[in-house]
Write a protein that holds these residues in place. Structure first.
Motif, PDB file in Angstrom:
ATOM      1  N   UNK A 114       0.850  -1.197   0.000  1.00 28.81           N
ATOM      2  CA  UNK A 114       0.000   0.000   0.000  1.00 28.81           C
ATOM      3  C   UNK A 114       0.888   1.250   0.000  1.00 28.81           C
ATOM      4  N   UNK A 115       1.902   1.249   0.862  1.00 32.81           N
ATOM      5  CA  UNK A 115       2.840   2.374   0.905  1.00 32.81           C
ATOM      6  C   UNK A 115       3.542   2.556  -0.426  1.00 32.81           C
ATOM      7  N   UNK A 116       3.946   1.436  -1.028  1.00 33.88           N
ATOM      8  CA  UNK A 116       4.648   1.514  -2.321  1.00 33.88           C
ATOM      9  C   UNK A 116       3.728   2.104  -3.382  1.00 33.88           C
ATOM     10  N   UNK A 117       2.454   1.710  -3.370  1.00 29.24           N
ATOM     11  CA  UNK A 117       1.503   2.216  -4.374  1.00 29.24           C
ATOM     12  C   UNK A 117       1.317   3.725  -4.231  1.00 29.24           C
ATOM     13  N   UNK A 118       1.193   4.216  -2.974  1.00 28.98           N
ATOM     14  CA  UNK A 118       1.009   5.657  -2.780  1.00 28.98           C
ATOM     15  C   UNK A 118       2.285   6.430  -3.129  1.00 28.98           C
ATOM     16  N   UNK A 119       3.439   5.824  -2.894  1.00 26.49           N
ATOM     17  CA  UNK A 119       4.696   6.484  -3.275  1.00 26.49           C
ATOM     18  C   UNK A 119       4.758   6.624  -4.793  1.00 26.49           C
ATOM     19  N   UNK A 120       4.331   5.573  -5.492  1.00 25.87           N
ATOM     20  CA  UNK A 120       4.316   5.617  -6.958  1.00 25.87           C
ATOM     21  C   UNK A 120       3.359   6.713  -7.441  1.00 25.87           C
TER      22      UNK A 120
END
Lengths: 261, 51
Positions: free
Chosen positions: A111-117
Motif C-alpha cells: 500500500x505504501x509503495x503504491x502511494x509512493x508511486x
C-alpha cells in the motif's frame, strides 16, 4: 491449541496489546470495522472530489493544474504514513514480538509503495507544465525515489524468505535502517535548495494555503487515509488467513508423510 | 500538450492504482478463504483428527 494459535504463540506485555494480539479477536474486530471504514472513505472521497472539481478555485499562477495537488499531496503523506506504520510494526516484531506486528508490516508495504508511486508520477505530471520538466534530481524528488526503492526492496525481501517469522525479522531490520529516509524526505526542502517548494500545510506558523483549497485538500487526505487504513486492515486479515493456510498445508504434508511411513 | 492532459492523466492513474489495490485485496482474500475451506473440508484443520 489450534495451529493458528500455535503460530501466534507469544509473550506480550500490555493487557490491551495482548488483547489485540489474539488473532481471532482481531479478525472479529476488524471484520466489524472494515465496512464502516470503507463506507466513510467512499463518502469523504466523493465529497472531497466534488469540492476539488466544482468549488475549489483555480490557482492564480498555476491555473487548473493545481488540481493535481489534491491527489499528489495526500499520496505523499500516505507514503510517509505507511512507512511509519511499517517502522513501528518492525519495532513490534523485534522488541515486543507482537504476533500481529509482522502481519501489519507485510500488509502495509504494497500500500505504501503504491502511494509512493502515485506521488512520484503525479508530481512528475505536475512538474512538466509548471517547472518545464518531468524530473529534476533535487533533494525532495530524489529522496522520494529512494523511498520507492526501499519499499520495493522490502517487498522483494518478503518474497525472498519463505518462513514468515524469519522473513519478518530480516524485513524489520531493513525497514528500520530505511526509516532514516523519512525525516530526509520531510525536511529535504528545508535542508537543501530544492526546486520543490517547502511545506505549506504542516509547518510552524500554520498553513499558507487559502481555506478554499485547504479544506478540500484535507478532506481528500482524510479519505485517502481511511482508504489506506481499510486496505491495511483487509491486507492483515488476508495475511492471517494465508498463514493459517500455510500451517494447515504443512500439517497435511506431515500427516501424509506419517501415513506413508 | 494542454494542461487538461496532465490533470486527467494524474487522476486516471491514481484511480487505476487505488482500484487495483482494492481488487487485489478482494481477490487475495477470496483465494485464501477458498483454500482454507478446501483444507478444512479435507479434515486438516480439525483438532480431533489431527495426528
Amino acid at each position: 491449541m489450534s495451529p493458528l494459535q500455535a503460530h501466534f504463540k507469544t509473550a506480550t506485555s500490555s493487557p490491551m496489546i495482548r488483547e489485540l494480539a489474539n488473532p481471532t479477536r482481531f479478525m472479529s474486530l476488524s471484520g466489524t470495522l472494515l465496512p464502516w471504514l470503507g463506507g466513510l472513505a467512499a463518502l469523504l472521497m466523493a465529497a472531497g472530489l466534488y469540492m476539488v472539481w466544482f468549488t475549489a478555485p483555480a490557482d492564480y499562477q498555476q491555473g487548473e493544474t493545481v488540481k493535481i495537488m489534491y491527489i499528489h499531496v495526500p499520496a505523499a503523506w500516505l507514503s510517509l504514513f505507511f512507512y511509519m506504520i511499517m517502522a513501528s510494526s518492525a519495532l513490534g516484531t523485534l522488541v515486543w514480538r507482537h504476533p500481529l506486528a509482522d502481519v501489519s508490516q507485510k500488509a502495509a508495504a504494497p500500500i505504501g509503495a503504491a502511494f509512493t508511486l502515485i506521488c512520484l508520477v503525479t508530481g512528475s505530471l505536475w512538474g512538466k507544465p509548471m517547472w518545464g520538466t518531468y524530473w529534476q534530481w533535487d533533494a525532495r524528488l530524489t529522496s522520494m525515489l529512494v523511498m520507492l526503492l526501499i519499499y520495493l526492496g522490502i517487498l522483494a525481501l518478503w518474497r525472498a524468505i519463505e518462513e514468515p517469522n524469519r522473513a519478518a525479522r530480516a524485513v524489520s531490520i531493513l525497514t528500520l535502517v530505511g526509516a532514516v529516509n523519512v525525516p530526509i524526505v520531510k525536511f529535504s526542502v528545508d535542508w537543501w535548495n530544492t526546486l520543490h517548494q517547502p511545506a505549506s500545510v504542516f509547518r510552524l506558523g500554520g498553513p499558507t494555503i487559502h481555506s478554499s483549497m485547504l479544506v478540500p485538500l484535507l478532506i481528500v487526505a482524510v479519505a485517502f487515509t481511511l482508504t489506506g487504513v481499510a486496505l491495511h486492515l483487509s491486507g492483515m486479515r488476508t495475511e492471517i488467513l494465508r498463514r493459517r493456510v500455510r500451517t494447515l498445508t504443512i500439517l497435511e504434508a506431515e500427516r501424509l508423510d506419517a501415513q506413508a511411513a | 500538450m494542454s494542461h487538461t492532459f496532465f490533470i486527467a492523466f494524474s487522476y486516471i492513474l491514481t484511480a487505476l492504482v487505488v482500484i487495483g489495490l482494492i481488487l487485489r485485496a478482494v481477490i487475495d482474500h477470496r483465494i485464501q478463504v477458498r483454500t482454507l475451506a478446501e483444507l478444512e473440508a479435507r479434515g486438516i484443520g480439525r483438532r480431533s483428527r489431527r495426528g
